[in-house]
Design a protein around this motif. Structure first.
Motif, PDB file in Angstrom:
ATOM      1  N   VAL A  44       0.676  -1.183   0.261  1.00 61.83           N
ATOM      2  CA  VAL A  44      -0.221  -0.193   0.131  1.00 61.83           C
ATOM      3  C   VAL A  44       1.276   1.327   0.366  1.00 61.83           C
ATOM      4  O   VAL A  44       1.923   1.584   0.918  1.00 61.83           O
ATOM      5  N   LEU A  45       0.326   2.370  -0.699  1.00 65.90           N
ATOM      6  CA  LEU A  45       1.620   3.485  -1.101  1.00 65.90           C
ATOM      7  C   LEU A  45       0.460   4.369  -0.183  1.00 65.90           C
ATOM      8  O   LEU A  45      -0.356   4.318  -0.709  1.00 65.90           O
ATOM      9  N   CYS A  46       1.377   5.311   0.857  1.00 67.97           N
ATOM     10  CA  CYS A  46      -0.151   6.162   1.598  1.00 67.97           C
ATOM     11  C   CYS A  46       0.916   7.825   1.206  1.00 67.97           C
ATOM     12  O   CYS A  46       2.159   7.800   1.455  1.00 67.97           O
ATOM     13  N   VAL A  47       0.423   8.534   0.233  1.00 70.35           N
ATOM     14  CA  VAL A  47       0.644   9.705  -0.732  1.00 70.35           C
ATOM     15  C   VAL A  47       0.098  10.717   0.336  1.00 70.35           C
ATOM     16  O   VAL A  47      -0.629  11.119   0.791  1.00 70.35           O
ATOM     17  N   GLY A  48       1.488  11.267   1.260  1.00 67.39           N
ATOM     18  CA  GLY A  48       1.677  12.090   2.358  1.00 67.39           C
ATOM     19  C   GLY A  48       1.403  11.790   4.027  1.00 67.39           C
ATOM     20  O   GLY A  48       1.091  10.133   4.037  1.00 67.39           O
ATOM     21  N   THR A  49       2.545  11.861   4.824  1.00 66.55           N
ATOM     22  CA  THR A  49       2.335  11.298   5.967  1.00 66.55           C
ATOM     23  C   THR A  49       1.688  12.579   6.438  1.00 66.55           C
ATOM     24  O   THR A  49       2.464  12.822   7.641  1.00 66.55           O
ATOM     25  N   GLY A  50       0.768  12.946   6.629  1.00 68.94           N
ATOM     26  CA  GLY A  50       0.716  14.035   6.902  1.00 68.94           C
ATOM     27  C   GLY A  50      -0.605  13.306   8.391  1.00 68.94           C
ATOM     28  O   GLY A  50      -0.878  13.252   8.627  1.00 68.94           O
ATOM     29  N   GLY A  51      -1.888  15.048   8.418  1.00 70.14           N
ATOM     30  CA  GLY A  51      -2.944  14.569   8.748  1.00 70.14           C
ATOM     31  C   GLY A  51      -3.762  13.047   8.507  1.00 70.14           C
ATOM     32  O   GLY A  51      -4.184  12.574   9.480  1.00 70.14           O
ATOM     33  N   LEU A  52      -3.723  12.802   7.453  1.00 70.48           N
ATOM     34  CA  LEU A  52      -4.537  11.826   7.207  1.00 70.48           C
ATOM     35  C   LEU A  52      -2.864  10.598   7.040  1.00 70.48           C
ATOM     36  O   LEU A  52      -4.257   9.806   7.214  1.00 70.48           O
ATOM     37  N   LEU A 210     -10.096  10.615  12.138  1.00 72.17           N
ATOM     38  CA  LEU A 210     -10.814  10.103  11.753  1.00 72.17           C
ATOM     39  C   LEU A 210     -11.126   9.787  10.461  1.00 72.17           C
ATOM     40  O   LEU A 210     -11.341   8.398  10.119  1.00 72.17           O
ATOM     41  N   VAL A 211     -10.819  10.488   9.609  1.00 76.87           N
ATOM     42  CA  VAL A 211     -10.644   9.951   8.424  1.00 76.87           C
ATOM     43  C   VAL A 211     -10.124   9.601   7.249  1.00 76.87           C
ATOM     44  O   VAL A 211      -9.901   8.524   6.660  1.00 76.87           O
ATOM     45  N   GLY A 212      -8.399   9.630   8.718  1.00 76.40           N
ATOM     46  CA  GLY A 212      -7.877   8.428   8.011  1.00 76.40           C
ATOM     47  C   GLY A 212      -7.957   7.410   8.486  1.00 76.40           C
ATOM     48  O   GLY A 212      -7.833   6.426   7.784  1.00 76.40           O
ATOM     49  N   VAL A 213      -8.420   7.172   9.764  1.00 77.39           N
ATOM     50  CA  VAL A 213      -9.016   5.428  10.045  1.00 77.39           C
ATOM     51  C   VAL A 213      -9.800   4.845   8.470  1.00 77.39           C
ATOM     52  O   VAL A 213     -10.143   4.124   8.610  1.00 77.39           O
ATOM     53  N   ILE A 214     -10.624   5.781   8.274  1.00 70.69           N
ATOM     54  CA  ILE A 214     -12.091   6.043   7.651  1.00 70.69           C
ATOM     55  C   ILE A 214     -11.129   4.811   6.184  1.00 70.69           C
ATOM     56  O   ILE A 214     -10.909   3.843   5.786  1.00 70.69           O
ATOM     57  N   GLN A 215      -9.959   5.649   5.676  1.00 71.57           N
ATOM     58  CA  GLN A 215      -9.002   5.804   4.483  1.00 71.57           C
ATOM     59  C   GLN A 215      -8.139   4.527   4.491  1.00 71.57           C
ATOM     60  O   GLN A 215      -8.642   3.013   3.791  1.00 71.57           O
ATOM     61  N   LEU A 235     -18.568   9.582   1.208  1.00 68.65           N
ATOM     62  CA  LEU A 235     -19.179   9.470   2.589  1.00 68.65           C
ATOM     63  C   LEU A 235     -18.056  11.367   3.011  1.00 68.65           C
ATOM     64  O   LEU A 235     -17.174  11.654   3.265  1.00 68.65           O
ATOM     65  N   LEU A 236     -19.729  11.737   3.635  1.00 68.44           N
ATOM     66  CA  LEU A 236     -19.222  13.102   3.914  1.00 68.44           C
ATOM     67  C   LEU A 236     -19.362  12.495   5.473  1.00 68.44           C
ATOM     68  O   LEU A 236     -20.100  12.687   6.199  1.00 68.44           O
ATOM     69  N   VAL A 237     -18.320  13.768   6.465  1.00 67.96           N
ATOM     70  CA  VAL A 237     -18.420  13.486   8.002  1.00 67.96           C
ATOM     71  C   VAL A 237     -18.187  14.576   7.898  1.00 67.96           C
ATOM     72  O   VAL A 237     -17.619  15.827   8.288  1.00 67.96           O
ATOM     73  N   ASP A 238     -19.025  15.206   9.413  1.00 67.29           N
ATOM     74  CA  ASP A 238     -19.325  16.572  10.145  1.00 67.29           C
ATOM     75  C   ASP A 238     -18.773  16.099  11.663  1.00 67.29           C
ATOM     76  O   ASP A 238     -19.816  15.322  12.132  1.00 67.29           O
TER      77      ASP A 238
END
Length: 407
Positions: A44-52, A210-215, A235-238
């Protein structure tokens, strides 16, 4: 639903230590021994190692994904640590890929980490992405999102997508044969400057978790071939309302990338496509990209003035008017004592500056991007001598008054 790991691939065996480590997976019938072996075989390639990318990579490593690629050329900055939990105070100043590797190896020594310490570009994207089973897009800018999308479609790789801003996020799976791609959702990028970056608009630190765990969840489902991935759904997260909504997405038959008659058959210049000037500096990327518009003395007809030159003018008692165009809550954090008119109110409040029509005005914000827009608005309103402070109040704190806080 096809799995990302081909059934014909001979799956790696699990050691006794791995069986003990992944026991809670192994007793799930939907995963079992074979599923855990698929995870071990997966790349698996993670593009970016920031918040997500931080929670995404951590949970993939914990789950037993055998090979995790990291694409990032940024360095760790203290301002990252409010949300980028893969980094630590001890790794501030290190390359993010090196910092992330330390945490991933500490969590799971068996994971293979491949570091791509580079900016993802049209020149290298296909070569980097081709060896991975799933691509997880954790980027924070439109040009890289379009680049990742197009490369995934061209390579037939699923794209576990996520994005965040302030208190809201979204996630989907793009790039599969049966589903839409990112361009089906967003055929054109927004005008430059319309959508603020997280450095300008802020982000609740927990939201990318939240969103990174969904990914990560979508990525694992794709590898195992289980459940219903977010293919054809957004999926929209508020976070403030703690609500989740799902919108149906359809494949656009006119899509220039994934449609039946594609017109984009190779990677293009995505900076040009999004109307973005590439950053003039490197690392820390967020600081560099948002600090200065450019090193050029004039941009779009607006002179760029350095903090050193502004300090000289102020010390010499020159007739220069400094205008702060940040938001009131930012002004409370730190300010230079200059009058405040937020950039979004400039066009409506030019009357307040009527006596400054022919004065020298220096506009500043946090980093230099919003003040450039404000300077352009003032010029359009008839102000004849407007300059943009390169680097904004961050540069002032760096080079003029280190006692000021940076945010």
């Amino acid at each position: 639903m096809p799995t990302a790991i081909e059934e014909t691939v001979e799956l790696p065996k699990l050691s006794n230590d791995e069986i003990a480590r992944y026991s809670r997976h192994l007793i799930l019938p939907e995963v079992g021994m074979e599923g855990q072996q698929k995870l071990k075989a997966a790349k698996v390639l993670c593009v970016g190692t920031g918040g997500l990318g931080a929670p995404l990579a951590l949970y993939l490593a914990a789950a037993g994904v055998g090979t995790i690629g990291l694409v990032d050329f940024d360095t760790v900055d203290a301002s990252n640590l409010q949300r980028q939990i893969i980094h630590s105070t001890a790794t501030v100043g290190k390359l993010k890929v090196d910092s992330a590797e330390i945490m991933l190896k500490g969590l799971n020594p068996t994971v293979k980490v491949i570091k791509h310490n580079t900016m993802l570009t049209s020149a290298n994207a296909l070569e980097i992405l081709k060896d991975y089973d799933v691509i997880a897009d954790g980027t924070d800018n439109f040009q890289t999102r379009y680049l990742v999308n197009d490369a995934c479609v061209l390579l037939n790789k699923p794209n576990a997508y996520g994005s965040i801003f302030r208190f809201e996020g979204q996630a989907s799976v793009f790039g599969t044969k049966e589903g839409p791609c990112y361009r089906c959702l967003y055929p054109e990028p927004p005008p430059p400057g319309l959508v603020p970056s997280c450095a300008e608009g802020g982000v609740l630190g927990i939201l990318p978790g939240l969103v990174g765990v969904i990914q990560a969840t979508e990525t694992i489902k794709l590898i195992l071939g289980i459940g219903e991935p977010l293919i054809g759904r957004l999926l929209l997260v508020d976070a403030l309302g703690m609500s989740f909504r799902t919108l149906k997405l359809r494949k656009n038959p006119e899509c220039p990338v994934c449609g039946p008659n594609p017109t984009v058959t190779e990677l293009i210049d995505y900076d040009q496509f999004c109307g973005i000037t590439p950053p003039s500096e490197v690392g820390p990327l967020e600081v560099a990209r948002d600090k200065a518009v450019t090193d050029l003395p004039v941009v779009d007809g607006i002179p760029q003035i350095s903090v050193q030159e502004l300090k000289r003018k102020l010390d010499a008692k020159e007739d220069v008017f400094v205008l702060d165009v940040r938001e009131p809550h930012e002004y409370k954090i730190v300010n230079l004592g200059a009058p405040l008119i937020p950039v979004g109110e400039i066009a409506l409040r030019t009357a307040e500056l009527a006596d400054k029509k022919d004065s020298e005005i220096v506009v500043h914000c946090k980093s230099g991007a919003r003040s450039q827009r404000a300077a352009l608005a003032l010029k359009q309103a008839g102000f004849t001598n407007v300059s943009n402070l390169t680097g904004g109040i961050l540069a002032w704190a760096d080079k003029i008054d280190p006692s000021l806080p940076k945010y």
